[in-house]
Design a protein around this motif. Sequence first.
Motif, PDB file in Angstrom:
ATOM      1  N   MET A  72       0.828  -1.209   0.000  1.00 17.03           N
ATOM      2  CA  MET A  72       0.000   0.000   0.000  1.00 17.03           C
ATOM      3  C   MET A  72       0.862   1.257   0.000  1.00 17.03           C
ATOM      4  SD  MET A  72      -3.239  -0.981   2.458  1.00 17.03           S
ATOM      5  CE  MET A  72      -2.240  -1.572   3.828  1.00 17.03           C
ATOM      6  N   ILE A  73       1.985   1.217   0.705  1.00 10.38           N
ATOM      7  CA  ILE A  73       2.877   2.388   0.749  1.00 10.38           C
ATOM      8  C   ILE A  73       3.470   2.654  -0.630  1.00 10.38           C
ATOM      9  CG2 ILE A  73       5.086   3.238   1.637  1.00 10.38           C
ATOM     10  CD1 ILE A  73       4.425   1.891   4.286  1.00 10.38           C
ATOM     11  N   VAL A  74       3.971   1.618  -1.290  1.00  9.69           N
ATOM     12  CA  VAL A  74       4.583   1.793  -2.611  1.00  9.69           C
ATOM     13  C   VAL A  74       3.549   2.247  -3.629  1.00  9.69           C
ATOM     14  CG1 VAL A  74       5.800   0.630  -4.485  1.00  9.69           C
ATOM     15  CG2 VAL A  74       6.380   0.105  -2.126  1.00  9.69           C
ATOM     16  N   ALA A  75       2.358   1.640  -3.592  1.00 11.37           N
ATOM     17  CA  ALA A  75       1.305   2.039  -4.529  1.00 11.37           C
ATOM     18  C   ALA A  75       0.888   3.483  -4.308  1.00 11.37           C
ATOM     19  CB  ALA A  75       0.102   1.104  -4.391  1.00 11.37           C
TER      20      ALA A  75
ATOM     21  N   PHE B  35       1.147   9.368  -6.039  1.00 11.32           N
ATOM     22  CA  PHE B  35       1.483  10.781  -5.858  1.00 11.32           C
ATOM     23  C   PHE B  35       2.580  11.215  -6.834  1.00 11.32           C
ATOM     24  CE2 PHE B  35      -0.433  10.205  -1.594  1.00 11.32           C
ATOM     25  CZ  PHE B  35      -1.282  11.305  -1.604  1.00 11.32           C
ATOM     26  N   VAL B  36       3.539  10.338  -7.121  1.00 12.03           N
ATOM     27  CA  VAL B  36       4.605  10.680  -8.065  1.00 12.03           C
ATOM     28  C   VAL B  36       4.050  10.857  -9.473  1.00 12.03           C
ATOM     29  CG1 VAL B  36       6.683   9.801  -9.199  1.00 12.03           C
ATOM     30  CG2 VAL B  36       6.449   9.611  -6.718  1.00 12.03           C
ATOM     31  N   TYR B  37       3.098  10.012  -9.856  1.00 14.36           N
ATOM     32  CA  TYR B  37       2.594  10.000 -11.231  1.00 14.36           C
ATOM     33  C   TYR B  37       1.218  10.648 -11.387  1.00 14.36           C
ATOM     34  CZ  TYR B  37       6.337   6.951 -12.874  1.00 14.36           C
ATOM     35  OH  TYR B  37       7.559   6.443 -13.237  1.00 14.36           O
ATOM     36  N   ARG B  38       0.711  11.287 -10.361  1.00 10.63           N
ATOM     37  CA  ARG B  38      -0.634  11.863 -10.463  1.00 10.63           C
ATOM     38  C   ARG B  38      -0.719  12.899 -11.574  1.00 10.63           C
ATOM     39  NH1 ARG B  38      -3.896  15.918  -8.740  1.00 10.63           N
ATOM     40  NH2 ARG B  38      -2.133  17.057  -7.851  1.00 10.63           N
ATOM     41  N   ARG B  39       0.289  13.739 -11.684  1.00  8.24           N
ATOM     42  CA  ARG B  39       0.297  14.742 -12.745  1.00  8.24           C
ATOM     43  C   ARG B  39       0.296  14.067 -14.119  1.00  8.24           C
ATOM     44  NH1 ARG B  39       4.981  19.381 -13.692  1.00  8.24           N
ATOM     45  NH2 ARG B  39       4.163  20.171 -15.657  1.00  8.24           N
ATOM     46  N   HIS B  40       1.059  13.010 -14.250  1.00  8.93           N
ATOM     47  CA  HIS B  40       1.096  12.268 -15.517  1.00  8.93           C
ATOM     48  C   HIS B  40      -0.272  11.675 -15.832  1.00  8.93           C
ATOM     49  CE1 HIS B  40       2.386   9.520 -18.644  1.00  8.93           C
ATOM     50  NE2 HIS B  40       1.930   8.502 -17.940  1.00  8.93           N
ATOM     51  N   PHE B  41      -0.949  11.150 -14.824  1.00  5.63           N
ATOM     52  CA  PHE B  41      -2.280  10.577 -15.047  1.00  5.63           C
ATOM     53  C   PHE B  41      -3.261  11.642 -15.544  1.00  5.63           C
ATOM     54  CE2 PHE B  41      -1.262   7.375 -11.465  1.00  5.63           C
ATOM     55  CZ  PHE B  41      -0.552   6.588 -12.354  1.00  5.63           C
ATOM     56  N   VAL B  42      -3.224  12.812 -14.906  1.00  5.92           N
ATOM     57  CA  VAL B  42      -4.170  13.876 -15.253  1.00  5.92           C
ATOM     58  C   VAL B  42      -3.904  14.401 -16.664  1.00  5.92           C
ATOM     59  CG1 VAL B  42      -4.960  16.192 -14.660  1.00  5.92           C
ATOM     60  CG2 VAL B  42      -4.545  14.518 -12.852  1.00  5.92           C
ATOM     61  N   THR B  43      -2.648  14.697 -16.958  1.00  2.00           N
ATOM     62  CA  THR B  43      -2.320  15.252 -18.281  1.00  2.00           C
ATOM     63  C   THR B  43      -2.584  14.238 -19.396  1.00  2.00           C
ATOM     64  OG1 THR B  43      -0.012  14.590 -17.943  1.00  2.00           O
ATOM     65  CG2 THR B  43      -0.606  16.854 -17.369  1.00  2.00           C
TER      66      THR B  43
ATOM     67  N   ALA C 152      -0.959  22.081  -5.410  1.00  5.17           N
ATOM     68  CA  ALA C 152      -1.324  20.667  -5.349  1.00  5.17           C
ATOM     69  C   ALA C 152      -0.106  19.774  -5.577  1.00  5.17           C
ATOM     70  CB  ALA C 152      -2.405  20.366  -6.382  1.00  5.17           C
ATOM     71  N   LEU C 153       0.750  20.160  -6.531  1.00  8.70           N
ATOM     72  CA  LEU C 153       1.947  19.370  -6.787  1.00  8.70           C
ATOM     73  C   LEU C 153       2.923  19.429  -5.613  1.00  8.70           C
ATOM     74  CD1 LEU C 153       2.624  20.211 -10.546  1.00  8.70           C
ATOM     75  CD2 LEU C 153       1.567  18.160  -9.589  1.00  8.70           C
ATOM     76  N   ALA C 154       2.955  20.579  -4.922  1.00  8.08           N
ATOM     77  CA  ALA C 154       3.802  20.692  -3.731  1.00  8.08           C
ATOM     78  C   ALA C 154       3.304  19.761  -2.625  1.00  8.08           C
ATOM     79  CB  ALA C 154       3.827  22.141  -3.247  1.00  8.08           C
ATOM     80  N   ARG C 155       1.984  19.654  -2.487  1.00 10.09           N
ATOM     81  CA  ARG C 155       1.423  18.728  -1.501  1.00 10.09           C
ATOM     82  C   ARG C 155       1.734  17.282  -1.884  1.00 10.09           C
ATOM     83  NH1 ARG C 155      -2.992  22.438  -1.706  1.00 10.09           N
ATOM     84  NH2 ARG C 155      -4.103  21.042  -3.167  1.00 10.09           N
ATOM     85  N   ASP C 156       1.686  17.007  -3.177  1.00  8.68           N
ATOM     86  CA  ASP C 156       2.053  15.660  -3.635  1.00  8.68           C
ATOM     87  C   ASP C 156       3.491  15.329  -3.260  1.00  8.68           C
ATOM     88  OD1 ASP C 156      -0.446  15.437  -4.672  1.00  8.68           O
ATOM     89  OD2 ASP C 156       0.143  15.668  -6.776  1.00  8.68           O
ATOM     90  N   GLU C 157       4.370  16.290  -3.443  1.00  4.67           N
ATOM     91  CA  GLU C 157       5.779  16.059  -3.150  1.00  4.67           C
ATOM     92  C   GLU C 157       6.006  15.819  -1.657  1.00  4.67           C
ATOM     93  OE1 GLU C 157      10.043  17.824  -4.703  1.00  4.67           O
ATOM     94  OE2 GLU C 157       8.146  18.788  -5.240  1.00  4.67           O
TER      95      GLU C 157
ATOM     96  N   ALA D 284       3.767  14.510   0.339  1.00  9.21           N
ATOM     97  CA  ALA D 284       3.216  13.179   0.600  1.00  9.21           C
ATOM     98  C   ALA D 284       4.207  12.088   0.187  1.00  9.21           C
ATOM     99  CB  ALA D 284       1.897  13.005  -0.137  1.00  9.21           C
ATOM    100  N   VAL D 285       4.891  12.297  -0.944  1.00  7.53           N
ATOM    101  CA  VAL D 285       5.891  11.330  -1.400  1.00  7.53           C
ATOM    102  C   VAL D 285       7.015  11.207  -0.383  1.00  7.53           C
ATOM    103  CG1 VAL D 285       7.677  10.921  -3.142  1.00  7.53           C
ATOM    104  CG2 VAL D 285       5.390  11.609  -3.846  1.00  7.53           C
ATOM    105  N   LYS D 286       7.454  12.326   0.147  1.00 10.94           N
ATOM    106  CA  LYS D 286       8.545  12.310   1.127  1.00 10.94           C
ATOM    107  C   LYS D 286       8.129  11.585   2.399  1.00 10.94           C
ATOM    108  CE  LYS D 286      11.969  15.359   3.236  1.00 10.94           C
ATOM    109  NZ  LYS D 286      12.478  16.740   3.331  1.00 10.94           N
TER     110      LYS D 286
END
Length: 417
Positions: free
Chosen positions: A111-114, A119-127, A163-168, A170-172
């Motif tokens: 679950m952690i890796v997924a 969060f790493v690829y969310r921008r890629h998914f949206v675009t 939003a991307l800053a929050r993603d980053e 969360a990744v950390k």
Amino acid sequence: MVHGEAWTLKEFFVYPNEYIYWTIQIVMYPFMTGLVAGAFVLSSLYHVFGVKQLKDIARFSLVFSFALLPVAMMPLMLHLQQPQRGFSVMLTPHFTSAIAAFGIVFSTYGMIVASELWFVYRRHFVTTATQLAITDNGSIGDRIRRLLFSALTLGARDISEEALARDEKAVKVLAAVGIPVACFLHGYAGFIFGSVKANALWMTPLMPVIFICSAVVSGIALCILTYIATMEIRKLIVAWQKKHELALLTHEELKSAEIHVVTMTSRYLIMFLVLAITLELLDLIFRGYTAVKSWDILRSVIYGRDFVNIFILQYGLGNLVPFILFLIPGLTIRRAAAGSLLVLLGVFMMRWNVVIGGQAFSSSFAGFMHYQLPIWPHDMETFKEGLFGALMVGITPFALFWLVTRVLPVFNRDDSH
């Protein structure tokens, strides 16, 4: 026929009910879980500790760790006589059992890796989902891809800077939490071996720590080797594109990026390799110094029957030779690939010497058992516990990695992560 009888040869006084029960699949099991943990730790060096030199390989190793994750269960499932019961470990937590604890840790780590990948690829998914919605030509393939990427966004389509800053962030956080979980995922295998009081070779408190350090070494080495192979394939593709005037990158640009990433990553490989070798030698010296009752037969196994496996293949070819290759100035891609391959050999032989070598002597301390790896299978059991079963486990992660990269590309992405 008793399980283990087909590949066990006995010598001198061995009890009738003694066989080598844990075979190549139990060797592959800690080896594969170590690759999972090591690849994740490599990605976390960038996400948590901010090692900028590892930015290019951090995303690569994170996706590779995700592809390795399902394979970590394969050796156990192939080894079990009743594999349909294996899933119960994931559904019935039991906090006093090490095996049941693995189910909890494995699920948590997955679950952690997924979540980190999302969060790493969310921008890629949206675009990608947005572009497919605009350029939809009505084909079934594009429609399936649009539905897939739209579902992967989970409805979170905000890709503003905030939003991307929050993603980053969360990744950390997820990467920081995932490091101890990844270490425990593999350290528990060493815990199981180290807590077996009936086996003199396994019973040592250093076993979990040795397993964790060698896991990080093997994970980094496999990421380097796979990264080199992937980049070499990209060079061939670029050469073909250049021939047809379609190339966006040059061969020199790819080569420069490749050697830079490999050189930076190999420095951390050397650091963890030194730590792993030190712990293994410390354990060996400690056993010789204490010289407990079982030391006589252990010495005959370590310095006699398994001398080639331990000191030539594991410490010589698997540790000393790659250590020298990486320390020689002017690291090249070929030398890095050879060194990484030898490191993987050394870690695999360490697992082999622990699992198979720990069963090489009888509980009577007056006899020995030899393991004959089934090469050509003549039934399902010799297939699962033989060479072909091990090769199937070893090949599967690369096939999964290729499939995962169709959705989670590891190259040609320009984002904050």
